[in-house]
Enzyme design. Structure first.
Site, mmCIF file in Angstrom:
data_model
loop_
_atom_site.group_PDB
_atom_site.id
_atom_site.type_symbol
_atom_site.label_atom_id
_atom_site.label_comp_id
_atom_site.label_asym_id
_atom_site.label_seq_id
_atom_site.Cartn_x
_atom_site.Cartn_y
_atom_site.Cartn_z
ATOM 1 N N GLU A 163 0.862 -1.179 0.000
ATOM 2 C CA GLU A 163 0.000 0.000 0.000
ATOM 3 C C GLU A 163 0.900 1.230 0.000
ATOM 4 O O GLU A 163 1.707 1.422 0.898
ATOM 5 C CB GLU A 163 -0.899 -0.039 1.253
ATOM 6 C CG GLU A 163 -1.959 1.022 1.289
ATOM 7 C CD GLU A 163 -2.968 0.925 0.152
ATOM 8 O OE1 GLU A 163 -3.104 -0.161 -0.472
ATOM 9 O OE2 GLU A 163 -3.617 1.940 -0.127
ATOM 10 N N GLU A 204 -1.033 9.496 -5.962
ATOM 11 C CA GLU A 204 0.124 8.612 -5.900
ATOM 12 C C GLU A 204 0.410 7.959 -7.257
ATOM 13 O O GLU A 204 1.564 7.667 -7.570
ATOM 14 C CB GLU A 204 -0.077 7.552 -4.807
ATOM 15 C CG GLU A 204 0.012 8.176 -3.423
ATOM 16 C CD GLU A 204 -0.969 7.593 -2.428
ATOM 17 O OE1 GLU A 204 -1.492 6.495 -2.672
ATOM 18 O OE2 GLU A 204 -1.239 8.275 -1.419
ATOM 19 N N ASP A 207 -6.833 3.039 3.000
ATOM 20 C CA ASP A 207 -6.291 1.765 3.509
ATOM 21 C C ASP A 207 -7.408 0.733 3.652
ATOM 22 O O ASP A 207 -7.220 -0.455 3.386
ATOM 23 C CB ASP A 207 -5.635 1.968 4.882
ATOM 24 C CG ASP A 207 -4.533 3.016 4.829
ATOM 25 O OD1 ASP A 207 -3.944 3.190 3.757
ATOM 26 O OD2 ASP A 207 -4.271 3.649 5.874
HETATM 27 P P1 ADP Z 1 -6.078 7.973 3.278
HETATM 28 O O1 ADP Z 1 -4.603 7.793 3.165
HETATM 29 O O2 ADP Z 1 -6.477 8.955 4.340
HETATM 30 O O3 ADP Z 1 -6.809 6.696 3.357
HETATM 31 P P2 ADP Z 1 -6.381 8.203 0.452
HETATM 32 O O4 ADP Z 1 -6.233 9.379 -0.428
HETATM 33 O O5 ADP Z 1 -5.404 7.110 0.305
HETATM 34 O O6 ADP Z 1 -6.477 8.716 1.942
HETATM 35 O O7 ADP Z 1 -7.832 7.543 0.233
HETATM 36 C C1 ADP Z 1 -8.959 8.245 0.279
HETATM 37 C C2 ADP Z 1 -10.023 7.430 -0.455
HETATM 38 O O8 ADP Z 1 -11.150 7.330 0.389
HETATM 39 C C3 ADP Z 1 -10.516 8.103 -1.719
HETATM 40 O O9 ADP Z 1 -9.782 7.663 -2.834
HETATM 41 C C4 ADP Z 1 -11.966 7.669 -1.812
HETATM 42 O O10 ADP Z 1 -12.073 6.504 -2.592
HETATM 43 C C5 ADP Z 1 -12.335 7.330 -0.369
HETATM 44 N N1 ADP Z 1 -13.228 8.348 0.217
HETATM 45 C C6 ADP Z 1 -12.896 9.585 0.608
HETATM 46 N N2 ADP Z 1 -13.985 10.248 1.079
HETATM 47 C C7 ADP Z 1 -15.029 9.394 0.990
HETATM 48 C C8 ADP Z 1 -16.424 9.483 1.300
HETATM 49 N N3 ADP Z 1 -16.951 10.593 1.786
HETATM 50 N N4 ADP Z 1 -17.215 8.402 1.072
HETATM 51 C C9 ADP Z 1 -16.669 7.262 0.567
HETATM 52 N N5 ADP Z 1 -15.368 7.132 0.241
HETATM 53 C C10 ADP Z 1 -14.549 8.180 0.435
#
Ligand code: ADP
Length: 491
Positions: A281, A312, A470
């Site tokens: 990841e 990324e 994650d």
């Molecule tokens: P983190 O590292 O905090 O997990 P990421 O950018 O890797 O952040 O992942 C965020 C992902 O979470 C986004 O790509 C999206 O798919 C999902 N996400 C973000 N906000 C929401 C939401 N309100 N409802 C559903 N999925 C969400």
């Protein structure tokens, strides 16, 4: 594309995955975890904090603009700067002293498990996997408390040279310090006074003091490496935290040493179970040399699966020499999703992966190498399962168990995500990359790769968004492995 149909598919996929998960023997999860301590600051807190120091000293420190926190007055200075400007900031602290000082003088409102491996271990444990073997090289007594206490998370412990698996609370290394990131939140219109002048906070924001203890090494204890078989049986490994590798260390070692050892761990894991699938990841990695090395020396050829978000993908493409494609992914213009797709395909090819899972807000893309043992529908359903988990996590800020995760089923599929996919469909059918029919199901049979594209469920006003990425990667990877095991069992 039919919204109703996608809702139905989500529901079926969720219950199918729930049935498949018990077929897994276990998952190995390493390396990074930390504690996120959250504290909301009030005007009263600020009076107290400022009162602890000589105000002229604070003013001097504000003028110096400390780039790291070496003593408490640096923290107060950076806090005042952030509050005055209403800007988010992240400042590193390389010693543990500030953690002790903050605990004593401020305390936190609540604290959560942080770090990818920590978050993934807890999620998998809550999905009721038989066994989640977590490994955090710097597992402290305090850190161990943040692992869920479901009985299915185990951590290797070395005792008289022998490695056994124990609950984290019995496996921590005495004397190990904790990596605690402090997140200070403050609200608009708060009044703050220091050295005779008063200002009002212009907007809600936060200051993060990120803990980077010098002794942290992304490494595995010798005995654990030598007795890695003690962690088995596991069907998969989810590895993360490589971004913590530094170019150089004070003891003269360099990133090359840690990369080499990381690869040895991966190779040993695979030799102990040739069927084992390994997922890495990714997260943002500022240092370009480290970012490139992780991709070309750890991920490429050694692991099967990669999970990452759109930023990324762009960052990875950039260091691998695809600058134009990288900019086009970042710009997110009309062709954003097409570039993202092409970018993910490029990553799969260049890094010799079996699977690349990209999550974005409203849709997920998964690129697959030919010859994978699952059908595209089965891969699609693993992604749909993770979309339900993401929705439940955004809705409630947590997932306690599979029954609570069902709340995600009520969250609607993103209309914006569907629209993005419809645009992509036009692009693909125009170029004869797929037929409209196959696209309706969310998969594409390509000449040298296959792909899954699903619209995902999105919560309008999420309660929390940390760690959703994650959750998505871990949910989909576990569901995919579970289905593989279920099929092997002839079901
Ligand atoms: P983190 O590292 O905090 O997990 P990421 O950018 O890797 O952040 O992942 C965020 C992902 O979470 C986004 O790509 C999206 O798919 C999902 N996400 C973000 N906000 C929401 C939401 N309100 N409802 C559903 N999925 C969400």
């Amino acid at each position: 594309m039919d919204m109703e149909e996608w809702e139905q598919r989500h529901t079926e996929a969720f219950y199918d995955a729930k049935e498949a998960l018990p077929y897994l023997d276990g998952m190995f999860v390493a390396y990074n975890s930390n504690i996120d301590a959250i504290r909301h600051l009030t005007e009263k807190d600020m009076i107290k904090l400022v009162g602890l120091f000589d105000e002229a000293e604070i003013q001097n420190r504000v003028a110096v603009y400390p780039r790291e926190i070496t003593e408490p007055v640096d923290f107060v200075a950076r806090l005042l700067i952030s509050m005055r400007e209403g800007k988010a900031a992240e400042v590193p602290a390389y010693t543990e002293d500030i953690h002790k000082w903050l605990k004593e003088h401020l305390g936190f409102d609540y604290a959560l498990m942080g770090g990818q491996a920590g978050i993934i271990s807890n999620l998998l444990a809550r999905l009721d996997l038989k066994k989640v073997v977590a490994y955090v090289p710097w597992l402290s007594e305090e850190q161990a408390e943040y692992f869920v206490d479901n009985g299915n998370i185990l951590h290797p412990r070395v005792e008289n040279g022998q490695v056994t698996l124990k609950p984290p609370a019995e496996a921590f290394k005495p004397g190990t310090g904790s990596k605690v990131n402090w997140i200070f939140e403050f609200s608009k219109d708060m009044k703050v006074t220091c050295a005779g002048s008063t200002f009002k906070v212009p907007r809600d924001n936060r200051l993060i003091i990120s803990s980077r203890p010098k002794w942290i090494r992304l490494d595995m204890d010798r005995e654990i490496y030598e007795q890695l078989y003690a962690l088995f049986p596991v069907d998969g490994a989810m590895l993360s935290g490589y971004q913590m590798i530094k170019e150089e260390y004070e003891d003269g070692s360099t990133y090359k040493d840690y990369v080499e050892r990381s690869v040895k761990v991966i190779e040993k894991l695979k030799s102990l179970n040739p069927e084992l699938r390994i997922h890495v990841e990714l997260t943002s990695i500022q240092n370009r040399l480290i970012r490139k090395t992780i991709l070309t020396d750890i991920v490429a050829r050694h692991v099967h699966s990669l999970g990452l978000d759109t930023v990324e993908v762009a960052n990875a493409l950039n260091v691998l020499g695809y600058e134009e494609l990288s900019y086009s992914v970042i710009r997110k213009g009309e062709n954003g999703i097409m570039s993202l797709y092409q970018g993910a395909v490029q990553l799969m090819k260049d890094l010799k992966l079996e699977r690349v899972h990209v999550h974005s807000l409203g849709f997920y893309i998964c690129i697959l190498a030919k010859g994978h043992p699952l059908t595209l529908k089965e891969h699609r359903d693993a992604l749909l399962f993770s979309s339900v988990l993401a929705a439940a996590q955004a809705l409630n800020g947590k997932i306690e168990n599979l029954t609570e995760a069902e709340a995600g089923l009520e969250v609607p599929v993103s209309a914006a995500g569907l629209e993005d996919l419809e645009n992509f469909q036009l692009y693909c059918t125009g170029r004869k990359l797929c037929t409209p029919d196959e696209f309706e199901y969310g998969y594409i049979y390509g000449p040298d790769h296959d792909a899954i594209l699903i619209p995902s469920k999105v919560v309008d006003r999420p309660k929390a968004t940390v760690g959703i990425g994650d959750t998505i990667s871990a949910g989909a990877f576990a569901a995919m492995l579970a289905r593989m095991k279920q099929k092997q069992a002839g079901k």
